[in-house]
Design a protein around this motif. Structure first.
Motif: not given
Length: 363
Positions: A232-238, A249-253, A255-256
């Protein structure tokens, strides 16, 4: 009238807060004096427009642990300079702008010099990550206890929060309590900044959280919702700012997700904000804050929690998307509506209005 501003703290948003109040009052008809305490990372000289003024004194804080600890306990250089300025200029008002706990020991001395005002930043402490006993004790003694002493013993209190204004009036019925809008955090060093942020080089249109990492800022809400709903967000998070990443933290999530877990210099904000798609402030609580001024300055869509202070700052609710931090799923819902946000100028950060409010409180 001769007004002396004290800015003895510089952490978090204290430097731009103090600097922009002094910059604003520089345009008044009063004689403005100021004492600033800086560090190499947070240097008031970069934010004060008239930094060459003979009325402004800049003091560098010691950087070694012993020197810094001694400085925070006693602040001898600060009180020495205050005494000199008061003697030479017959100051009418001393205004402690940045919590200034190190001056609590000298309050009786200050009260003999002139009329004293104190800006209350947090009457009630924010939610925070549990500290060990030693850290908790130090924070209580050096921050909470001294701030309380200054509040209890200064007759003129100032706040930038209407909600906190009401609480102060209830608590201190016999004191004079004043309100002014929060100053913009945008300084000349931010406007003219040309440093690039290496961690986001080549990345654009990202969702941005900027600020020191603290529990009360609700970064865990943003992080968890993003990890659950990446499509839904479909954009990187900074997530940009120093502080402990307190949440699991959820390391396998990730990537972005980009963590810039360090102090972000003012000169980097042009690059950081200009390339963002939107800005999200998922605070659990906010007494008073200027973070919205940055997003408005860069004309970025804003998603913000519906805490009372943020609602105070919003002139037109069509200019932001609110969500309920007690219902994290509403953050994702708000993001899907962000395309409908209008770009408007927010008059809340009008320096002329701020100057009038401050001048009125000194009468």
């Amino acid at each position: 009238m001769k007004i002396l501003y004290i800015c003895s703290e510089f952490y978090a948003g204290m430097m731009p807060f103090g600097a922009n109040i002094v910059n604003t009052m520089e345009e008044s008809e009063h004689d403005i004096f100021a004492v600033f305490v800086s560090s190499p990372q947070c240097d008031y000289k970069t934010a004060i427009l008239n930094s060459e003024s003979k009325n402004y004194i800049f003091i560098n804080t010691p950087m070694n642990k012993f020197g810094r600890g001694n400085f925070r306990l006693f602040a001898f250089p600060v009180i020495k300079v205050i005494n000199k300025i008061c003697k030479e200029n017959k100051i009418d008002v001393i205004h402690l702008l940045t919590e200034d706990g190190s001056l609590a020991f000298y309050l009786k001395f200050l009260l003999r010099k002139s009329k004293v005002y104190y800006t209350v930043h947090d009457l009630i402490q924010h939610e925070s990550k549990p500290k060990n006993f030693i850290k908790k004790l130090i924070h209580y003694l050096l921050v909470e206890k001294r701030a309380q002493y200054l509040r209890d013993n200064i007759e003129n209190l100032v706040t930038c929060s209407k909600n906190q204004l009401n609480e102060l009036v209830k608590k201190y019925e016999k004191k004079a309590v004043f309100y002014h809008s929060f100053p913009s955090l945008v300084t000349s060093s931010i406007k003219n900044g040309n440093k690039t942020v290496a961690e986001v080089k080549g990345i654009k249109d990202y969702i941005l959280f900027f600020g020191r990492i603290e529990l009360y800022k609700g970064i865990h809400i943003l992080y968890n919702e993003y990890c659950k709903n990446q499509k839904i967000f479909n954009k990187p998070l900074v997530i940009a700012g120093s502080g402990d990443l307190y949440f699991q933290r959820i390391r396998n999530k990730e990537e972005d997700i980009v963590f810039i877990n360090r102090y972000i210099e003012d000169e980097e904000l042009n690059d950081l904000f200009s390339n963002a798609y939107c800005v999200i402030y998922p605070y659990i609580s906010a007494t008073q804050s200027g973070v919205l001024s940055l997003a408005y300055y860069y004309n970025k869509p804003i998603i913000v929690s519906n805490v009372p202070f943020f609602r105070e700052c919003i002139v037109d609710e069509d200019s932001v998307c609110f969500f309920d931090p007690t219902k994290p799923e509403t953050l994702t819902e708000s993001f899907s509506k962000i395309k409908d946000i209008k770009e408007i100028e927010n008059n809340y950060y009008d320096p002329k209005e701020l100057r009038l409010q401050l001048e009125k409180s000194y009468l």
